[in-house]
Scaffold this active site. Structure first.
Site: not given
Length: 518
Positions: A21, A201, A256
């Site tokens: 971050d 995905d 995937e």
């Protein structure tokens, strides 16, 4: 002929929100990743796979995309992504980005348009809308959501829309040519910005059986038939392959794909389709020599008829970290890490490419005691609090210091998921100079693999061993993995690397070794 870069690559999955971050808002971001490229170069990986960074309400960790051509402000800007790609390439690292074609966010402009449009309209035809069962208030069929509950949500006008995952993730209608054109344009948008590939995905889920028949007794565990692996999906990937091949630099795509049998994966690996698909069976295999050997044998046989190579994985953002899985199977404190280190040597010695998940180079375990109020995974809510979901493997990784946020963000940052006290000894800083640390071991293994790779064939030979010892040769490299508790005699050869200390010429239980032989 030189092999394409992805064929034997080691790819490192970056869960963007949990890596680093840079701006102190609690969420990892693109500038944070850019600041850690030195760590990844020193680790010795070849490429980064970035989980979704697109504009999203984060109902499912960014896999609910509201705008496929922009970066969510939590994670940065398009300029930040351009800079990350440029810096990664300067470090010799490739960039793979996630593409989410099965569904959008319910905040996507298309779905908002569909909500405002009447049944039967072109706007609704981009998604899968259906009336309910005749004469009832029930959904069109019995299909379940992967996150719990039915896969249908009802609108006030009475129509239902399909969502194989969360209600905030409506499924697209891939029988609509506009959907296909849109995603081809999205691919070109990111390829033009310099990305090297895509992780697709739910790659097998784009087309559903047009009759929408009930599953009946097959239930939610079906991975083919009405919901997944419809034959129509292969035409899409042939179109995508033509787009990828039109760019220079060996651009690639990995799917995937969950199937019932390894040979079904080969259908996606035909020369004009995807370059890779994940081999999940090793991730799912119990800790035993027989199970590991069966998985590898089946996977190699399945891809033998294609031009592809296997793709191996032990952990990801969707699964319990394998240190914890192996610990739970072994039932002895510390055994999970020993097995995980041994499994890495096995994985890296196999033909094909390996995908690592961020933090496994530190030996991170699953965080199983996250407070309920911290849980964000939609599985937790959809299961009415009976399944904790995947947050435990998504906790931000520790970089330095002795307390949260462990260098994940500036001091005082509160990470989006709390980090455990036990991680102070597992940070990159804590392991950096320790010759026995897991981080040092990963660096050594990747360095040795890179040195050996030019001499390794795409096949392997199983060598005679005991029921708890697995040994194979791949050219000059011999890999031995002892699944038992008792020491086993090492095969002949010069020891290159071990996952733990040897007992003279004996390989301890739950450990592995690489040897070279002529």
């Amino acid at each position: 002929m030189t092999s394409p870069w992805w064929r034997n690559a080691v790819v490192y999955e970056v869960y963007v929100r949990s890596f680093t971050d840079a701006d102190g808002d609690g969420d990892g971001d693109l500038r944070g990743i850019r600041s850690r490229l030195g760590h990844l170069r020193e680790l010795g990986v070849d490429a980064l796979w970035l989980t979704p960074f697109y504009r999203s309400p984060l109902a499912d960790g960014g896999y609910d995309v509201a705008d496929y051509r922009d970066v969510d402000p939590r994670f940065g800007t398009l300029d930040d992504l351009d800079a990350l790609i440029a810096d990664a390439h300067a470090h010799g690292l490739r960039i793979i980005v996630d593409i989410v074609p099965n569904h959008t966010s319910d905040r996507h402009a298309w779905f908002q348009e569909a909500l405002a449009a009447p049944p039967g309209s072109p706007a609704r035809d981009r998604y899968i809308f259906r009336p309910g069962r005749p004469g009832s208030d029930e959904p069109p069929n019995d299909w379940p959501s992967a996150f719990g509950g039915p896969a249908w949500a009802r609108l006030p006008d009475g129509e239902w829309y399909l969502h194989l995952y969360a209600p905030e993730q409506p499924d697209l209608n891939w029988r609509n040519p506009e959907v296909r054109r849109e995603f081809e344009d999205i691919l070109r948008f990111w390829l033009d910005r310099g990305v090297d590939g895509f992780r697709i995905d739910v790659a097998a889920g784009l087309f559903k059986d047009a009759s929408f028949s009930d599953l009946g007794d097959r239930g939610r565990h079906v991975v083919d038939g009405p919901i997944y692996s419809r034959p129509e999906v292969h035409e899409v990937y042939r179109d995508w392959r033509r787009i990828l091949d039109s760019y220079d630099g060996d651009r690639m795509a990995i799917g995937e794909v969950w199937t019932d049998a390894p040979e079904d994966l080969a259908l996606y690996l035909r020369p004009d389709e995807l370059h890779q698909v994940f081999q999940f069976d090793l991730q799912l295999a119990p800790w035993s020599a027989e199970a590991f050997r069966d998985v590898v044998t089946a996977a190699l046989k399945a891809v033998a008829s294609t031009e592809a190579a296997p793709t191996w994985v032990l952990s990801s953002h969707d699964s319990v970290r394998h240190v914890t899985r192996y610990e739970q199977q072994g039932g002895v404190p510390g055994i999970g890490l020993a097995r995980a280190r041994a499994a890495l040597l096995f994985l890296l010695a196999l033909p094909g490419s390996a995908y690592l998940y961020q933090g496994e180079e530190l030996g991170l375990h699953e965080v199983t005691d996250l407070p309920e109020e911290a849980l964000r995974d939609p599985i937790w809510k959809r299961s009415n609090g009976t399944q904790r979901g995947r947050d435990g493997c998504r906790v931000p990784i520790p970089w330095s210091g002795t307390k949260e946020p462990y260098g994940f963000g500036p001091d005082g940052t509160r990470p989006w998921l709390p980090m455990p006290d036990a991680w102070r000894s597992l940070s990159v800083e804590a392991q950096q100079a320790d010759p026995m640390s897991t981080l040092t071991f990963y660096r050594q293994a990747l360095r040795e693999r890179r040195a050996l790779l030019p001499s390794l064939p795409d096949s392997l030979e199983w060598l005679e061993a005991t029921p708890t010892l697995l040994v194979f040769r791949r050219g000059p490299l011999v890999c031995a993995l002892n699944f038992g508790e008792n020491p086993a005699r090492l095969p002949a050869g010069e020891v290159v690397l071990t996952s733990g200390p040897l007992y003279g010429e004996l390989l301890p239980g739950n450990s592995a070794a690489w040897l070279t032989s002529t």
